[in-house]
Design a protein around this motif. Structure first.
Motif, PDB file in Angstrom:
ATOM      1  N   THR A  12      23.390  60.870  51.678  1.00 30.70           N
ATOM      2  CA  THR A  12      22.509  59.705  51.730  1.00 30.70           C
ATOM      3  C   THR A  12      23.284  58.497  52.216  1.00 30.70           C
ATOM      4  N   LEU A  13      22.728  57.814  53.208  1.00 29.31           N
ATOM      5  CA  LEU A  13      23.294  56.558  53.699  1.00 29.31           C
ATOM      6  C   LEU A  13      22.386  55.430  53.233  1.00 29.31           C
ATOM      7  N   THR A  14      22.955  54.478  52.511  1.00 30.61           N
ATOM      8  CA  THR A  14      22.218  53.303  52.052  1.00 30.61           C
ATOM      9  C   THR A  14      22.668  52.118  52.886  1.00 30.61           C
ATOM     10  N   THR A  44      18.565  56.707  54.019  1.00 28.25           N
ATOM     11  CA  THR A  44      18.253  57.806  54.912  1.00 28.25           C
ATOM     12  C   THR A  44      19.143  58.991  54.566  1.00 28.25           C
ATOM     13  N   ASN A  45      18.617  60.178  54.756  1.00 21.85           N
ATOM     14  CA  ASN A  45      19.371  61.394  54.444  1.00 21.85           C
ATOM     15  C   ASN A  45      19.760  62.100  55.735  1.00 21.85           C
ATOM     16  N   THR A  46      20.901  62.751  55.713  1.00 19.83           N
ATOM     17  CA  THR A  46      21.358  63.489  56.880  1.00 19.83           C
ATOM     18  C   THR A  46      22.128  64.724  56.444  1.00 19.83           C
ATOM     19  N   LEU A  47      22.045  65.742  57.255  1.00 18.82           N
ATOM     20  CA  LEU A  47      22.845  66.944  57.039  1.00 18.82           C
ATOM     21  C   LEU A  47      24.086  66.921  57.918  1.00 18.82           C
ATOM     22  N   THR A  73      27.379  53.712  51.193  1.00 24.35           N
ATOM     23  CA  THR A  73      26.606  52.478  51.168  1.00 24.35           C
ATOM     24  C   THR A  73      27.295  51.483  52.082  1.00 24.35           C
ATOM     25  N   ILE A  74      26.547  50.916  53.027  1.00 27.58           N
ATOM     26  CA  ILE A  74      27.128  49.926  53.945  1.00 27.58           C
ATOM     27  C   ILE A  74      26.319  48.637  53.865  1.00 27.58           C
ATOM     28  N   ASN A  90      33.315  49.331  53.904  1.00 25.28           N
ATOM     29  CA  ASN A  90      33.339  50.708  54.385  1.00 25.28           C
ATOM     30  C   ASN A  90      33.602  50.817  55.884  1.00 25.28           C
ATOM     31  N   GLU A  91      34.471  49.977  56.418  1.00 25.23           N
ATOM     32  CA  GLU A  91      34.738  49.979  57.856  1.00 25.23           C
ATOM     33  C   GLU A  91      35.446  51.247  58.321  1.00 25.23           C
ATOM     34  N   ASP A  92      36.050  51.980  57.406  1.00 26.22           N
ATOM     35  CA  ASP A  92      36.804  53.178  57.786  1.00 26.22           C
ATOM     36  C   ASP A  92      35.912  54.336  58.226  1.00 26.22           C
TER      37      ASP A  92
END
Length: 128
Positions: A12-14, A44-47, A73-74, A90-92
């Motif tokens: 999950t990307l927040t 959003t979710n991703t595989l 989370t960004i 989270n720039e890495d």
């Protein structure tokens, strides 16, 4: 019989918007989330391990590719000096980042320049 558990991890990307970030359009991979206002949170979710984000305002678009190994989370911020969107935490996880002019600005700015030149030309003709 033993059941084999799936090794596919859904990540999950927040995406959060910083306080001073203007309203922008967000596209994640091929999905368009439309207009995102201040303080909105999108999940959003991703595989996949790679995800492409496009942040766009009227004249500029910033395309980023992120490496997703786990839930992330960004926070997105508009950098006025550089004229682009940036991730402030989270720039890495950023693989690549590119900012370019939108289709609107490629039409609008030349039309505006042509209009200004036309007005100057008309003023010069009237004064002579």
């Amino acid at each position: 019989m033993n059941e084999n558990k799936s090794k596919i991890n859904n990540k999950t990307l927040t995406i959060k918007s910083d306080l001073k970030t203007p309203t922008f359009n967000l596209t994640v991979n091929e999905r368009d989330y439309g207009v995102i206002k201040q303080h909105n949170v999108i999940q959003t979710n991703t595989l996949n391990s790679k995800i492409d984000l496009t942040f766009s305002v009227l004249t500029k678009s910033t395309k980023m590719s992120l490496r997703m190994l786990k839930n992330e989370t960004i926070t997105v911020k508009w950098n006025k000096i550089k004229g682009r969107f940036e991730i402030i935490n989270n720039e890495d996880i950023i693989i690549s980042q590119k900012t370019y002019l939108s289709k609107f600005s490629k039409v609008f700015y030349p039309a505006l320049g042509g209009l200004i030149l036309l007005i100057i030309l008309i003023l010069l003709i009237c004064l002579l």
